[in-house]
Design a protein around this motif. Sequence first.
Motif, PDB file in Angstrom:
ATOM      1  N   ILE A   7       0.838  -1.204   0.000  1.00 48.35           N
ATOM      2  CA  ILE A   7       0.000   0.000   0.000  1.00 48.35           C
ATOM      3  C   ILE A   7       0.873   1.254   0.000  1.00 48.35           C
ATOM      4  N   LYS A   8       1.991   1.202   0.710  1.00 50.29           N
ATOM      5  CA  LYS A   8       2.929   2.321   0.721  1.00 50.29           C
ATOM      6  C   LYS A   8       3.510   2.554  -0.678  1.00 50.29           C
ATOM      7  N   LEU A   9       3.847   1.473  -1.390  1.00 54.57           N
ATOM      8  CA  LEU A   9       4.358   1.604  -2.752  1.00 54.57           C
ATOM      9  C   LEU A   9       3.311   2.206  -3.693  1.00 54.57           C
ATOM     10  N   VAL A  10       2.059   1.763  -3.552  1.00 56.54           N
ATOM     11  CA  VAL A  10       0.980   2.299  -4.389  1.00 56.54           C
ATOM     12  C   VAL A  10       0.772   3.780  -4.083  1.00 56.54           C
ATOM     13  N   ARG A  11       0.835   4.161  -2.812  1.00 64.69           N
ATOM     14  CA  ARG A  11       0.683   5.573  -2.430  1.00 64.69           C
ATOM     15  C   ARG A  11       1.805   6.419  -3.041  1.00 64.69           C
ATOM     16  N   GLU A  12       3.048   5.942  -2.986  1.00 62.22           N
ATOM     17  CA  GLU A  12       4.165   6.676  -3.579  1.00 62.22           C
ATOM     18  C   GLU A  12       3.993   6.807  -5.092  1.00 62.22           C
ATOM     19  N   PHE A  13       3.535   5.738  -5.742  1.00 55.53           N
ATOM     20  CA  PHE A  13       3.313   5.761  -7.180  1.00 55.53           C
ATOM     21  C   PHE A  13       2.255   6.793  -7.546  1.00 55.53           C
ATOM     22  N   LEU A  14       1.136   6.784  -6.833  1.00 57.29           N
ATOM     23  CA  LEU A  14       0.061   7.727  -7.134  1.00 57.29           C
ATOM     24  C   LEU A  14       0.448   9.162  -6.798  1.00 57.29           C
ATOM     25  N   THR A  15       1.261   9.354  -5.768  1.00 58.90           N
ATOM     26  CA  THR A  15       1.700  10.699  -5.398  1.00 58.90           C
ATOM     27  C   THR A  15       2.534  11.315  -6.515  1.00 58.90           C
ATOM     28  N   ARG A  16       3.323  10.484  -7.210  1.00 62.52           N
ATOM     29  CA  ARG A  16       4.122  10.999  -8.315  1.00 62.52           C
ATOM     30  C   ARG A  16       3.263  11.449  -9.492  1.00 62.52           C
ATOM     31  N   TYR A  17       2.108  10.812  -9.699  1.00 66.09           N
ATOM     32  CA  TYR A  17       1.329  11.076 -10.906  1.00 66.09           C
ATOM     33  C   TYR A  17       0.122  11.984 -10.697  1.00 66.09           C
TER      34      TYR A  17
END
Length: 124
Positions: A7-17
């Motif tokens: 979930i942390k990885l998905v949050r970081e990914f979405l924060t970039r985009y």
Amino acid sequence: MIDHNVIKLVREFLTRYVREISLPILTHVRTLAIRYGSWWRVNPFRRALIDVAIAYLRSGFIIRSTMLVNMLRDVIIDVLINTVVRRLSFIAYVIGIRLGGFGNPIIAGLQWLNRPVQYRWLVK
């Protein structure tokens, strides 16, 4: 059950985009969440913030407050996490991109998710 690190990885990914806040983005995120049934799992105050921002932008006004833009950005990311965390292909894509392997990132992510937990290494 989805691991907290995933979930942390998905949050970081979405924060970039997720960079800007506009009427099409807000309406699309709300429609997507309603379609996948995750809209009602979102905090009611966060749902109200999106609804009010949509009404405000439809009236022809512009959101200029940086604090409000950051709040809306966080809300959009939370809504998207609630929506996409149930889609295994998206999670596999995010993990596969983070692994940086060659070929198809979805296949690399699915292989990583399929490993027993004690044999997984932390995706950096």
